[in-house]
Design a protein around this motif. Sequence first.
Motif, short mmCIF file in Angstrom:
data_model
loop_
_atom_site.label_atom_id
_atom_site.label_comp_id
_atom_site.label_asym_id
_atom_site.label_seq_id
_atom_site.Cartn_x
_atom_site.Cartn_y
_atom_site.Cartn_z
N TYR A 13 9.50 37.82 4.78
CA TYR A 13 9.78 38.12 6.09
C TYR A 13 9.07 37.88 7.31
CZ TYR A 13 7.36 42.52 5.58
OH TYR A 13 6.74 43.60 5.45
N ALA A 25 17.29 39.98 20.69
CA ALA A 25 17.77 40.25 19.43
C ALA A 25 18.89 39.72 18.87
CB ALA A 25 18.00 41.80 19.37
N LEU A 29 17.38 38.47 15.50
CA LEU A 29 17.95 39.25 14.26
C LEU A 29 19.29 38.80 13.56
CD1 LEU A 29 17.00 42.62 15.33
CD2 LEU A 29 15.74 40.89 14.15
N LYS A 30 20.09 37.97 14.30
CA LYS A 30 21.59 37.59 13.78
C LYS A 30 21.32 37.11 12.32
CE LYS A 30 25.85 35.59 14.56
NZ LYS A 30 26.74 34.81 15.69
N PHE A 32 19.43 37.67 9.98
CA PHE A 32 19.02 38.70 8.92
C PHE A 32 20.24 39.89 8.87
CE2 PHE A 32 15.49 37.00 11.02
CZ PHE A 32 14.73 36.43 9.88
N THR A 98 23.39 46.78 7.56
CA THR A 98 22.02 46.60 7.94
C THR A 98 21.58 47.88 8.75
OG1 THR A 98 21.75 44.22 7.63
CG2 THR A 98 20.10 45.22 8.80
N ILE A 100 19.02 49.50 11.23
CA ILE A 100 17.94 49.02 12.16
C ILE A 100 17.01 50.16 12.49
CG2 ILE A 100 17.48 47.82 14.42
CD1 ILE A 100 20.00 46.25 13.92
N ILE A 125 15.71 46.37 9.19
CA ILE A 125 14.97 45.96 10.14
C ILE A 125 14.09 46.88 10.87
CG2 ILE A 125 15.19 44.55 12.10
CD1 ILE A 125 17.66 43.16 10.95
N VAL A 127 12.41 47.74 14.37
CA VAL A 127 12.10 47.25 15.69
C VAL A 127 11.31 48.44 16.21
CG1 VAL A 127 13.20 46.81 18.07
CG2 VAL A 127 14.59 46.33 15.80
N GLN A 161 13.75 43.09 6.31
CA GLN A 161 14.31 42.11 6.29
C GLN A 161 13.50 40.98 7.39
OE1 GLN A 161 16.66 40.34 4.19
NE2 GLN A 161 15.98 42.47 3.16
N ALA A 162 13.26 41.99 8.47
CA ALA A 162 12.58 40.99 9.74
C ALA A 162 11.67 42.34 10.52
CB ALA A 162 13.28 40.62 10.35
N LEU A 164 10.81 43.12 14.37
CA LEU A 164 10.77 42.91 15.98
C LEU A 164 10.01 43.55 16.71
CD1 LEU A 164 13.70 41.30 17.74
CD2 LEU A 164 12.21 43.15 19.00
#
Length: 360
Positions: A13, A25, A29-30, A32, A98, A100, A125, A127, A161-162, A164
């Motif tokens: 990731y 974002a 982020l879309k 993911f 998902t 966040i 995700i 952040v 997944q990511a 940020l």
Amino acid sequence: MHTLNVATPSHQYPIFIGGNLINDADTLLKPFISKKAAIITNETIAPLYLAALQTALDKAGIAHFNIVLPDGEQYKNWETLNLIFDGLMQNRAERKTTLIALGGGVIGDMVGFAAATYQRGAPFIQVPTTLLSQVDSSVGGKTAINHPLGKNMIGAFYQPQAVLADLNTLSTLPDRELSAGMAEVIKYALLGDMEFLDWLEQNIGGLMRQDKTLLADTVHHCCRMKADIVAKDETEQGIRAWLNLGHTFAHAIEAEMGYGTWLHGEAVAAGMVLACRLSEQLGKLHQSDTQRVVNLLKQAALPVEPPRFLFDKWIEHMQHDKKVSSGIMRFVGLNKLGEANITEITDMDILYRTLQPYVS
């Protein structure tokens, strides 16, 4: 914007690092997020950054709902975790919804653990909005809640997944939280990067004044170090344990004083000094090395002495540490500044000499 990649055996990731990224974002982020997202944050962060993230998700055409939790380490427990599950169930979140995590280390750890367990695994995700979470806790997939007898004792390894990391969020950090994050930054220098230690000593003043260029370089460097370590040892069977430098002592402080009384980074700072003093007892470090660490921590406005409590309480808390193996306590120490080691300690006299100035 910098982009780093974390490549573990279970998952790969990206980490996005830059300014004003929450507003971007929708594009970052879309890829993911499938169709629906749950933004999970706390009462402190929600008024600052929730609306911007909502707007970005709206722009991307992603349906979303919010769960706002109380703020503080003392809420990192089963009761608060259940508030996340309540919100997910009430909003009919599915396995592909998902999660966040918008916040610092507490939010990131709890949301990650909720994602690991909700319907046996939902995507999430990170952040991160604090220096500590941007340089450390948001990367690597450690998720957990606290137990009254031990910090982060209930959790899972579960990769996001990511990640940020919006550096603009650091502008709203209280000074105490910035200092707490600097403890983890200094940790990376001590365990494996003498050049970074030299650089920190030269630039600590600018970092504490929140020079944006210096902060960006710092977050990028620490994330790269952690990504490299996690790629080699995802589930902490070996070198990943080095990232716990000072943490065995720190977790004892947090458990004894009550979660939230000392910020995690503050406890880590005092814990790193104790780890240096233990390494002195083992003939690894010189007193001048420890003093160098103390001086840097002081410049970051961090405590360099732990609170005083009974030696038996120190031992009781440290025996609950996750590095204990076959009943033997293991500590992350230093062979020298910039080179970590893991040492088994069975001689309580060594620990007593290390802790003696701080035993009531």
